[in-house]
Design a protein around this motif. Structure first.
Motif, PDB file in Angstrom:
ATOM      1  N   VAL A 120      12.214 -36.187  21.383  1.00 60.19           N
ATOM      2  CA  VAL A 120      11.397 -36.369  20.184  1.00 60.19           C
ATOM      3  C   VAL A 120      11.331 -37.807  19.672  1.00 60.19           C
ATOM      4  O   VAL A 120      10.549 -38.092  18.763  1.00 60.19           O
ATOM      5  N   GLY A 121      12.159 -38.706  20.208  1.00 60.42           N
ATOM      6  CA  GLY A 121      12.148 -40.064  19.692  1.00 60.42           C
ATOM      7  C   GLY A 121      12.777 -41.057  20.651  1.00 60.42           C
ATOM      8  O   GLY A 121      13.556 -40.675  21.533  1.00 60.42           O
TER       9      GLY A 121
ATOM     10  N   VAL B 189       9.099 -39.678  25.803  1.00 64.54           N
ATOM     11  CA  VAL B 189       9.117 -39.484  24.356  1.00 64.54           C
ATOM     12  C   VAL B 189       7.801 -38.849  23.919  1.00 64.54           C
ATOM     13  O   VAL B 189       6.722 -39.398  24.177  1.00 64.54           O
TER      14      VAL B 189
ATOM     15  N   ARG C  67       6.742 -37.479  20.278  1.00 63.41           N
ATOM     16  CA  ARG C  67       7.221 -37.320  18.899  1.00 63.41           C
ATOM     17  C   ARG C  67       6.532 -36.148  18.198  1.00 63.41           C
ATOM     18  O   ARG C  67       5.435 -35.739  18.572  1.00 63.41           O
TER      19      ARG C  67
ATOM     20  N   LEU D  54      14.399 -37.510  14.508  1.00 61.56           N
ATOM     21  CA  LEU D  54      13.099 -37.933  14.001  1.00 61.56           C
ATOM     22  C   LEU D  54      12.318 -36.655  13.703  1.00 61.56           C
ATOM     23  O   LEU D  54      11.592 -36.130  14.541  1.00 61.56           O
TER      24      LEU D  54
ATOM     25  N   ASN E 288       9.891 -33.652  12.228  1.00 65.09           N
ATOM     26  CA  ASN E 288       8.456 -33.520  12.021  1.00 65.09           C
ATOM     27  C   ASN E 288       8.081 -33.633  10.533  1.00 65.09           C
ATOM     28  O   ASN E 288       6.975 -34.039  10.192  1.00 65.09           O
TER      29      ASN E 288
ATOM     30  N   GLU F   4      15.768 -44.199  13.629  1.00 65.25           N
ATOM     31  CA  GLU F   4      14.354 -43.891  13.815  1.00 65.25           C
ATOM     32  C   GLU F   4      13.566 -44.042  12.512  1.00 65.25           C
ATOM     33  O   GLU F   4      12.452 -44.583  12.491  1.00 65.25           O
TER      34      GLU F   4
ATOM     35  N   GLU G 279      -0.297 -39.278  20.272  1.00 65.14           N
ATOM     36  CA  GLU G 279       0.898 -38.774  20.963  1.00 65.14           C
ATOM     37  C   GLU G 279       0.527 -37.857  22.122  1.00 65.14           C
ATOM     38  O   GLU G 279       1.205 -37.807  23.145  1.00 65.14           O
TER      39      GLU G 279
END
Length: 376
Positions: free
Chosen positions: A149-150, A167, A169, A277, A279, A298, A354
């Motif tokens: 996620v980061g 990654v 995110r 990190l 949501n 982050e 993303e």
């Protein structure tokens, strides 16, 4: 059409990350099925551009749940045919997914939503942590594709296991219209799981000194204790705190739009929180809502770049109350500037950007895995 089967232990109704990932892949030509859990309180599944399946368990928490769910998931997966890759969303579903992929000669994909072996509930029980570390050490090196996620977590995994981690995110999709500025008369909003390490106890203790109202959306291990704490402080009777329980994503977006300040703080109770990190950081940002954050890598990196949050150096009632009163009462121009910065940041930090990395990772998967038959 390449077909991807994802598995999670969450209730699919509330898993925004998996909804975004599966929808994007389905809309770009993949056949996608997402398998999750059925809880007694689960709402009917909403329409999605991908298939959804929920498995019902006798146990719904603790080690008995994990054991039962993994067995049920494996039995379910063994009956499946025609999938080109099997994908585990986090460590608690990884073993049966890896085994099914192995038996079928398929690629195994690992999506690390967090550093599971370092969440507070695991860190507090050393023997449980050792068991999950063993699972992690087995499945991560054997993944054909791995992402998280980061960037900080990707670096941690890469250094630990000597393999690349992508990654993707947990960023919200950019809406067609910019949200209105966060209302000055709005409420303080916490959205997410009600578990240890989220600063919720200190937040409740801060509320008698805060000129504002707190809305809490979510449930978790601390649900009953937090409600009792709020009642003991007189916060429920006075209306200063409201617990909304689980809120489906579409409704949650509307709740977020009415907030004046969002809460996105964590205690340093393990590396998973430290490198997280969440949501909710992006949900607040996309709603134009300034937020409180902890000084973790982050969040600091994004805030240094975009200035959308107020950093709380210590998770004490005094620090939280001071930060909230500053934004809500003492420095309205500061809150207005943060809200304006959110409007600009969302143009760069959004799921549309993303999504391109997600699609690139899955396109590269087939180059790594080679040609795949469709019967296994």
């Amino acid at each position: 059409m390449r077909r991807l089967l994802f598995a999670v232990t969450s209730d699919l109704t509330y898993d925004q990350r998996m909804q975004r990932i599966c929808a994007s892949l389905a809309q770009h030509g993949y056949g996608v099925r997402l398998v999750g859990r059925q809880l007694p309180s689960s709402r009917p599944l909403g329409a999605q551009p991908f298939e959804q399946v929920r498995l019902r368990c006798w146990f719904n928490k603790g080690k008995l749940f994990y054991a039962e769910y993994n067995i049920r998931l494996l039995l379910y997966l063994l009956r499946q045919r025609g999938w080109h890759a099997y994908c585990a969303a986090d460590l608690d579903a990884a073993l049966p997914v890896w085994l099914r992929a192995r038996l079928g000669g398929r690629p195994f994909v690992y999506d690390a939503h967090e550093l599971f072996t370092e969440v507070p509930e695991v860190v507090a029980r050393p023997w449980v942590q050792r068991a999950w570390r063993g699972v992690e050490q087995w499945v991560v090196p054997r993944a054909t594709l791995a992402y998280t996620v980061g960037p900080a977590l990707a670096r941690w995994f890469g250094q630990r296991y000597g393999r690349p981690f992508g990654v993707v995110r947990n960023i919200s999709r950019l809406g067609a219209d910019a949200p209105a500025s966060a209302p000055a008369a709005g409420y303080i909003l916490y959205q997410g799981v009600l578990n240890v390490g989220r600063g919720l106890e200190a937040l409740l203790d801060a509320m008698p000194a805060v000129e504002g109202r707190l809305v809490i959306c979510g449930e978790g291990d601390l649900s009953a204790q937090l409600r009792q704490r709020a009642a003991d402080l007189g916060l429920l009777a006075s209306g200063k705190v409201a617990f909304r329980g689980y809120v489906v994503p579409a409704e949650l977006r509307q709740v977020t739009l009415g907030a004046a300040v969002g809460i996105s703080v964590l205690e340093h109770l393990g590396l998973s929180y430290y490198y997280s990190l969440a949501n909710k950081f992006f949900d607040y940002l996309h709603a134009g809502v300034p937020q409180l954050i902890s000084p973790f890598p982050e969040y600091l990196a994004l805030n240094d770049a975009y200035q959308v949050a107020e950093v709380v150096p210590h998770l004490t009632p005094e620090c939280l109350a001071a930060a909230l009163n500053r934004l809500l009462r003492d420095a309205p121009e500061r809150r207005a500037q943060l809200a304006c910065n959110c409007q600009l940041a969302r143009l760069e930090l959004n799921w549309q950007h993303e999504e391109t990395e997600l699609l690139r990772l899955y396109e590269a998967l087939w180059l790594t895995a080679g040609p795949q038959p469709v019967t296994a």
